[in-house]
Design a protein around this motif. Structure first.
Motif, short mmCIF file in Angstrom:
data_model
loop_
_atom_site.label_atom_id
_atom_site.label_comp_id
_atom_site.label_asym_id
_atom_site.label_seq_id
_atom_site.Cartn_x
_atom_site.Cartn_y
_atom_site.Cartn_z
N GLN A 186 0.75 -1.17 0.08
CA GLN A 186 -0.10 0.03 -0.09
C GLN A 186 0.95 1.16 -0.11
OE1 GLN A 186 -2.63 1.65 3.58
NE2 GLN A 186 -3.87 0.26 2.33
N VAL A 187 0.42 2.31 -0.86
CA VAL A 187 1.31 3.69 -0.89
C VAL A 187 0.33 4.40 -0.23
CG1 VAL A 187 2.32 5.10 -2.36
CG2 VAL A 187 2.60 2.71 -2.89
N ALA A 188 0.73 5.41 0.72
CA ALA A 188 0.09 6.40 1.21
C ALA A 188 0.50 7.52 0.57
CB ALA A 188 0.50 6.45 2.61
N PRO A 244 10.62 10.81 1.68
CA PRO A 244 10.55 9.54 2.12
C PRO A 244 9.79 8.61 1.27
CG PRO A 244 8.84 11.23 3.34
CD PRO A 244 9.74 11.96 2.52
N ASP A 245 9.96 7.36 1.49
CA ASP A 245 9.27 6.34 0.89
C ASP A 245 7.86 6.19 1.14
OD1 ASP A 245 8.24 4.07 -0.43
OD2 ASP A 245 9.80 2.83 0.45
N LEU A 296 6.26 5.47 5.63
CA LEU A 296 6.45 6.95 6.00
C LEU A 296 6.78 6.62 7.62
CD1 LEU A 296 3.24 8.58 4.45
CD2 LEU A 296 5.50 8.82 3.83
N PRO A 297 7.42 7.76 8.23
CA PRO A 297 8.01 7.75 9.44
C PRO A 297 6.67 7.96 10.36
CG PRO A 297 8.88 9.61 8.43
CD PRO A 297 8.28 8.79 7.56
N GLU A 298 6.70 7.85 11.72
CA GLU A 298 5.46 7.80 12.57
C GLU A 298 5.28 9.55 12.99
OE1 GLU A 298 5.47 5.64 15.72
OE2 GLU A 298 5.50 3.58 14.94
N GLY A 299 6.62 10.15 13.00
CA GLY A 299 6.56 11.41 13.29
C GLY A 299 6.58 12.47 12.34
#
Length: 326
Positions: free
Chosen positions: A25-27, A281-282, A286-289
């Protein structure tokens, strides 16, 4: 003054676009909020992969198969997320229209310009026969294409790039939509043709009370065309506000980085443009922050939490450490 519900033509709340494929899945868009009134103009900017085009496609109901939308898109009070495809097709043309980046791909190479210009009018019952052809000529005149009757008989490859872009704009305006989305519509054009099309869009917007969304990586285009600007990064709006304020007094480090990287006439020719360090970012991880934290000189432990989009003076900023450009 804040817009009332009645004044807002387009109201987007917590819009998320998720694209599913064989790798997962891509956000592409993550919780975007936008407001646009009739006759107003909004610019959407950001690096490639920021989610600009996916946002535009979602607004038009043109997302690719396998794409999942959540949140809300309200157009003139109607909820578009979850609306049946047949009902959406009735809106596209008379209510909402889109101008794409590459006119050669937007036009059918096997059909004459006249056929393509009148197709939408005939489909939506705006005009038929001779009336549709007369309106097509008027539209070509309106977008400043000379010898309109002759151009209707030509094929896309017989026109220059600037003329093809004007034809695509005329097609988008054929059913007199209330909202026009231009996705990188001037990117491939030379500066003179670009300026002409931007001026034309501004004239049409004023004449027809047309709401305009301009998607671009070019801050100069946005500065010329849009009253409000939203800066996207990793699918999120990180700064939103009046264009004049955002371009002269940016508060988010990412917006500031984009402005620093703009080519300038003044200065030594052999001076390298300051680039934003690192890479976006990829979208699959994605990072949480804060997604910009790995590239940001201001990042600290607070940035391990996703910042909310909060008001700061006359702009809204999603940053734990907003401030003027240094």
């Amino acid at each position: 003054m804040a817009e009332t519900e009645a004044e807002t033509l387009l109201k987007v709340r917590d819009l998320c676009v998720r694209i599913e494929d064989a790798r997962g899945q891509v956000a592409a868009v993550n919780g975007v909020d936008l407001d646009l009134a009739a006759g107003d103009s909004l610019g959407i900017v950001g690096e490639s992969g920021a989610g600009k085009s996916q946002l535009a496609l979602a607004l038009m109901g043109l997302s690719a198969p396998g794409t999942r939308l959540s949140g809300s898109i309200r157009f003139d009070g109607q909820e578009l997320v979850g609306m049946a495809a047949r009902q959406r097709r009735r809106l596209n043309g008379p209510q909402m229209a889109m101008v794409f980046q590459d006119p050669m791909r937007a036009l059918n190479p096997y059909l004459r310009i006249g056929t393509q210009l009148t197709e939408g009018m005939r489909h939506h019952g705006v005009a038929r026969g001779g009336a549709a052809r007369a309106e097509a000529c008027r539209l070509l005149d309106r977008v400043r294409i000379a010898q309109a009757a002759r151009r209707l008989q030509q094929y896309p490859h017989e026109l220059s790039g600037g003329m093809r872009q004007r034809v695509v704009l005329a097609m988008a305006l054929a059913c007199r939509p209330r909202l026009l989305i231009a996705d990188e519509a001037t990117t491939a054009l030379d500066v003179t043709v670009q300026a002409s099309i931007l001026a034309l869009l501004d004239d049409i917007r004023a004449e027809q009370d047309l709401a305009l969304i301009m998607v671009s990586h070019d801050l100069g285009v946005i500065a010329q065309s849009c009253r409000t600007t939203a800066v996207l990064y990793a699918g999120r709006a990180v700064e939103v506000g009046p264009t004049a304020t955002l371009l002269t007094r940016p508060q988010h480090p990412y917006t500031q980085g984009l402005l620093r990287a703009r080519p300038r006439v003044e200065g030594a020719r052999d001076t390298a443009l300051p680039a934003i360090p690192g890479m976006p970012p990829d979208p699959r991880a994605l990072p949480e922050g804060c997604a910009f934290a790995p590239r940001c000189a201001r990042a600290d432990t607070a940035c391990s939490q996703q910042p909310a989009l909060c008001r700061l003076s006359d702009v809204r900023v999603a940053c734990h450490h907003p401030g003027p450009m240094t």
